[in-house]
Design an enzyme around this catalytic site. Structure first.
Site, PDB file in Angstrom:
ATOM      1  N   SER A 136     -11.874   4.008  -3.042  1.00  0.00           N
ATOM      2  CA  SER A 136     -11.410   2.824  -2.324  1.00  0.00           C
ATOM      3  C   SER A 136     -12.609   1.969  -1.896  1.00  0.00           C
ATOM      4  O   SER A 136     -13.457   1.646  -2.728  1.00  0.00           O
ATOM      5  CB  SER A 136     -10.550   3.256  -1.135  1.00  0.00           C
ATOM      6  OG  SER A 136      -9.831   2.183  -0.592  1.00  0.00           O
ATOM      7  N   ASP A 290      -0.827   3.722  -8.060  1.00  0.00           N
ATOM      8  CA  ASP A 290      -1.535   3.118  -6.931  1.00  0.00           C
ATOM      9  C   ASP A 290      -1.128   1.652  -6.820  1.00  0.00           C
ATOM     10  O   ASP A 290      -1.343   0.864  -7.743  1.00  0.00           O
ATOM     11  CB  ASP A 290      -3.050   3.246  -7.170  1.00  0.00           C
ATOM     12  CG  ASP A 290      -3.900   2.828  -5.979  1.00  0.00           C
ATOM     13  OD1 ASP A 290      -3.390   2.101  -5.096  1.00  0.00           O
ATOM     14  OD2 ASP A 290      -5.077   3.226  -5.933  1.00  0.00           O
ATOM     15  N   HIS A 319      -2.100   5.412  -3.535  1.00  0.00           N
ATOM     16  CA  HIS A 319      -3.536   5.236  -3.302  1.00  0.00           C
ATOM     17  C   HIS A 319      -4.132   6.388  -2.503  1.00  0.00           C
ATOM     18  O   HIS A 319      -5.242   6.834  -2.781  1.00  0.00           O
ATOM     19  CB  HIS A 319      -3.778   3.904  -2.586  1.00  0.00           C
ATOM     20  CG  HIS A 319      -5.227   3.599  -2.354  1.00  0.00           C
ATOM     21  ND1 HIS A 319      -6.126   3.412  -3.389  1.00  0.00           N
ATOM     22  CD2 HIS A 319      -5.950   3.467  -1.202  1.00  0.00           C
ATOM     23  CE1 HIS A 319      -7.329   3.165  -2.889  1.00  0.00           C
ATOM     24  NE2 HIS A 319      -7.236   3.193  -1.566  1.00  0.00           N
TER      25      HIS A 319
END
Length: 352
Positions: A136, A290, A319
Site C-alpha cells: 500500500s 482489491d 486490499h
C-alpha cells in the site's frame, strides 16, 4: 534482539516542495543483528496508520519462525515523517514557535518519506539492503526508493501498490478529509482535535480496504426481524473508535495527502522511464479483488520494471489481504527469493 530508538537529523530537512523542517526525529525499530558481511538487511516500509513495530502489524510474515525472522535477518522499520508514532509530525513541537505544528505543518510527499529512510540508512551504516518490502503506502515508498537508489536494493517486493496514485484513490482520500474537516475541533489547535471526523474518515476508508464478500461473511445478520442496530453499522463505529484511540486526525490528513502525491513520473521523463531505472530483482504481488489498488496497477508495475515477476492472490479481505494472507505471501516470497539466489549464482558463474 529488538531495539526501539529515535534518530534526530540535526540539519535542515528540505522537503520536495522547498519547505524545511528543523531537527527531524525519525523513530525506528530493529530486530536481530547485522551480520559480518552486512548482507542480511530486511527493510519494511509501513502503510498509512502503522508504526515501526513490523513484527506486530505484519505477523506471520515477520517474527520468530516466520520468513523474515530476527534469528537470520537484521530487520528495520522506520516510522514515516508525519506519522503519530514518534517521528516528527503535526503534533510535534515547532522549534520556531515552541508550540505544536497542527495545520502549520508543511505538506510532504512520498519522496520526502523516502528521503528520511535514506538518512536513517546512512546513519545506521546500511549500504546494502537484501530485501526492501512494502504494501500500500509502504509499497509506494519502496518503489520510489528503488528508483532513486536502486543499486543498494538487491530484492524489491511491492505488494498491493502502484506507480501513480489513481483518481479513484485520491477521491477516497479527499472524501475522508472532507469528513475530518466537518469536525470543527479539527481547527481548534488541540491534540484530540478532529477525532469525530477521523472516526467518519476511517469508516469511509474501510469500504475501500475490504470487499462486499468480506462484509457478507463477517457482518451478515443471523435473524430476519431486525430494523436497526445492525452488525455492519456497529463494526464501522467500532473500527472508527479504535483508530481514534491510537492515532490523530492531523497525521491522517497529511499522510493521505502524501499518498495522493505519489507519481514516480513527476519531474522525470515519464512514469514508464522512471520504472525502468529500477535495477533490483523485483517481485510485484497484487490482490485480484482489491478495490483500492486494483490488479491492473500491479500489472503495470510488473510490465514496466525490467524482468519483474508478478503474482496475484485472491483474498476475501480485499486490499487488507496484504496484511492478512501471510501464509500465501510467505510461499510466494520465499520462492521468489530462492530464484533470486539461483540467478545470482548463474551470474557469478558467467562472470567467472
Amino acid at each position: 534482539m529488538s531495539t526501539t530508538a529515535t534518530y534526530t537529523y540535526n540539519k535542515l530537512f528540505k522537503l520536495e516542495n522547498g519547505k524545511k523542517l528543523r531537527n527531524v526525529d525519525i523513530a525506528y525499530q530493529t530486530y536481530g543483528k547485522l551480520n559480518a558481511k552486512k548482507d542480511n538487511v530486511i527493510w519494511a516500509c509501513h502503510a498509512l496508520t502503522a508504526n515501526a513495530d513490523v513484527l506486530d502489524w505484519w505477523k506471520g510474515l515477520f517474527g520468530s519462525n516466520a520468513l523474515f525472522n530476527p534469528e537470520e535477518h537484521f530487520i528495520i522499520c522506520a516510522n514515516v515523517v508525519g506519522s503519530h508514532y514518534g517521528t516528527t509530525n503535526p503534533l510535534s513541537i515547532n522549534p520556531v514557535t515552541g508550540l505544536p505544528y497542527y495545520l502549520a505543518f508543511p505538506e510532504f510527499t512520498i519522496r520526502d518519506l523516502v528521503k528520511a529512510h535514506q538518512l536513517l540508512a546512512a546513519y545506521l551504516g546500511i549500504d546494502q539492503i537484501k530485501v526492501l518490502i512494502g504494501g500500500s503506502l509502504g509499497g509506494q515508498q519502496a518503489v520510489e526508493w528503488a528508483i532513486t537508489d536502486s543499486k543498494i536494493i538487491d530484492n524489491l517486493i511491492l505488494v498491493a501498490t502502484n506507480a501513480v496514485h489513481s483518481p479513484w484513490g485520491i477521491a477516497f482520500n479527499e472524501s475522508q478529509r472532507l469528513a475530518i474537516s466537518t469536525d470543527r475541533t479539527f481547527y481548534a489547535q488541540q491534540p484530540d482535535g478532529g477525532l469525530k471526523g477521523l472516526k467518519a474518515a476511517r469508516s469511509i476508508a474501510l469500504l475501500s480496504y475490504r470487499t462486499y464478500d468480506a462484509y457478507v461473511a463477517t457482518q451478515l445478520e443471523s435473524v430476519n426481524d431486525k430494523t436497526g442496530s445492525f452488525r455492519a453499522a456497529s463494526y464501522q463505529n467500532y473500527q472508527g473508535e479504535k483508530l481514534c484511540k491510537r492515532f490523530n486526525a492531523y497525521s491522517y490528513w497529511y499522510l493521505s495527502k502524501a499518498m495522493d502525491s505519489h507519481n514516480v513520473g513527476r519531474g522525470r521523463e515519464s512514469v514508464i522511464n522512471a520504472l525502468k531505472l529500477i535495477k533490483s530483482n523485483t517481485l510485484v504481488i497484487g490482490i485480484e479483488n482489491d478495490v483500492l489498488f486494483p490488479l491492473s496497477e500491479q500489472e503495470f508495475l510488473a510490465n514496466n520494471i525490467t524482468d519483474a515477476s508478478l503474482q496475484s492472490i485472491k483474498s476475501a479481505y480485499g486490499h487488507d489481504g496484504f496484511l492478512i494472507e501471510t501464509d500465501t505471501l510467505t510461499n510466494i516470497i520465499s520462492n521468489f527469493l530462492k530464484e533470486s539466489i539461483n540467478k545470482k549464482i548463474i551470474k557469478l558463474h558467467k562472470t567467472a
